[in-house]
Enzyme design. Structure first.
Site: not given
Length: 185
Positions: A75-77, A116
């Site tokens: 997850c890029e967050h 996603q």
């Protein structure tokens, strides 16, 4: 580059209040740097190299589905993993792609910092670009550690995302056939 990333992991350990020189952590910054480089190796790959001309003439114009392709992404967050499976379908128009290439396309995009929703669309666009298919459909089902390990801590939640291109978008019947076939296992 590995050495530089390793230095940053050492700083993170120190910032967390850990002693990066203690026995259990002594090699952790380098191991973590190598692991992160591996988990993000999709940036080093490109579509042409992955496909490697594995397109073959075919008279088939029936749906081709590769189901349950496992995927692992970050997850890029929060830089936490999400793990799941992709279902990829296309309707050929004179050419089919080598079976393993579909899984390699999934991996190329999954092994990047992602959300996603974007991952799903990137896979669909790539398969469309390579095959020139009449339509491409991708559904991804994944569990997100950022939702399971922190925040709301919901252990059984699964996110489903889809991208429908061409006839999968314009024809409800074609879309429905795909969705029924991926659910019938």
């Amino acid at each position: 580059m590995t050495e530089e990333i390793s230095k940053h992991y050492r700083e993170i350990l120190t910032g967390l209040g850990e002693n990066p020189d203690r026995e259990g952590l002594r090699d952790t910054p380098m191991r973590a740097a190598k692991a992160m480089q591996y988990l993000c190796n999709g940036y080093e790959k490109d579509l042409d190299t992955i496909v490697n001309n594995a397109l073959f003439e075919s008279e088939s114009d029936e749906m081709v589905i590769v189901r349950d392709i496992e995927l692992y992404s970050l997850c890029e967050h929060h830089l936490l993993p999400f793990i799941g499976k992709a279902h990829v379908a296309y309707i050929p128009t004179g050419k089919v792609i080598g079976l393993s290439k579909v899984a390699r396309i999934v991996d190329m995009f999954a092994r990047r910092l992602q959300i996603q929703e974007n991952l799903t669309r990137q896979i669909a666009d790539a398969v469309q670009q390579v095959t020139g298919a009449a339509g491409v459909a991708v559904v991804i089902e994944a569990k997100h550690m950022c939702m399971m390990m922190r925040g709301v801590e919901k252990q059984n939640s699964v996110m489903t995302s889809s991208a429908m291109l061409g006839v999968f978008r314009s024809s409800g019947t074609t879309r429905q056939e795909f969705l029924q076939l991926i659910r019938s296992h």
